[in-house]
Design a protein around this motif. Structure first.
Motif, short mmCIF file in Angstrom:
data_model
loop_
_atom_site.label_atom_id
_atom_site.label_comp_id
_atom_site.label_asym_id
_atom_site.label_seq_id
_atom_site.Cartn_x
_atom_site.Cartn_y
_atom_site.Cartn_z
N LEU A 71 5.40 -1.57 0.16
CA LEU A 71 5.89 -2.23 -1.04
C LEU A 71 4.78 -2.40 -2.07
N LEU A 72 3.63 -2.88 -1.65
CA LEU A 72 2.52 -3.08 -2.58
C LEU A 72 2.04 -1.77 -3.20
N ARG A 73 1.97 -0.72 -2.39
CA ARG A 73 1.54 0.58 -2.93
C ARG A 73 2.55 1.10 -3.97
N ALA A 74 3.84 0.92 -3.70
CA ALA A 74 4.87 1.43 -4.61
C ALA A 74 4.93 0.66 -5.92
N CYS A 75 4.77 -0.64 -5.85
CA CYS A 75 4.94 -1.44 -7.07
C CYS A 75 3.66 -1.73 -7.80
N CYS A 76 2.54 -1.85 -7.08
CA CYS A 76 1.40 -2.51 -7.69
C CYS A 76 0.04 -1.86 -7.50
N LEU A 77 -0.09 -0.96 -6.57
CA LEU A 77 -1.41 -0.38 -6.29
C LEU A 77 -1.48 1.07 -6.71
N ARG A 78 -1.03 1.33 -7.90
CA ARG A 78 -1.07 2.72 -8.39
C ARG A 78 -2.51 3.20 -8.53
N ASP A 79 -3.43 2.26 -8.76
CA ASP A 79 -4.86 2.56 -8.79
C ASP A 79 -5.39 2.35 -7.38
N ALA A 80 -5.63 3.43 -6.65
CA ALA A 80 -6.02 3.35 -5.25
C ALA A 80 -7.36 2.65 -5.06
N SER A 81 -8.14 2.50 -6.12
CA SER A 81 -9.43 1.83 -5.98
C SER A 81 -9.29 0.30 -5.93
N LEU A 82 -8.11 -0.23 -6.30
CA LEU A 82 -7.91 -1.68 -6.26
C LEU A 82 -7.78 -2.14 -4.81
N PRO A 83 -8.46 -3.22 -4.45
CA PRO A 83 -8.27 -3.74 -3.09
C PRO A 83 -6.88 -4.35 -2.94
N ALA A 84 -6.25 -4.09 -1.82
CA ALA A 84 -4.90 -4.61 -1.56
C ALA A 84 -4.98 -6.10 -1.25
N PRO A 85 -4.03 -6.87 -1.78
CA PRO A 85 -4.00 -8.28 -1.41
C PRO A 85 -3.66 -8.44 0.07
#
Length: 104
Positions: free
Chosen positions: A7-21
């Motif tokens: 879910l987070l990758r699909a909606c919010c982590l389009r920039d793979a360099s961002l750390p996932a919450p």
């Protein structure tokens, strides 16, 4: 979605360099709730290291569509679809495919 990471990758982590919450996911199977009781099955705490992804999720939260089937202790069942104004009564909750959600 299979899990909170998908879910987070699909909606919010389009920039793979961002750390996932970090997320906390709670099981909802076999849970009994009182009328009016609320239950958070997904929590994403705001942390400095993942603030950009958290903020993206916060912006997109109302665009996420959710389908949940649930039953009362009296075996009355409903299907909640956030695209519809009210839960729909159903005979029983459908089984989900292995590792996935229901098809629309």
């Amino acid at each position: 979605m299979r899990d909170s990471g998908e879910l987070l990758r699909a909606c919010c982590l389009r920039d793979a360099s961002l750390p996932a919450p970090k997320t906390t996911v709670s099981a909802v199977r076999r849970r009994v709730m009182a009328p009016g009781e609320e239950f958070a099955f997904l929590r994403v705490p705001l942390q400095a290291s993942s603030a950009p992804a958290w903020q993206a999720l916060n912006r997109e939260a109302f665009n996420v569509q959710l389908r949940v089937c649930y039953c009362s202790v009296l075996e009355d069942c409903w299907l909640l679809d956030t695209r519809k104004p009210e839960p729909e009564p159903v005979q029983a909750c459908p089984a989900t495919p292995e590792g996935g959600g229901w098809e629309s």
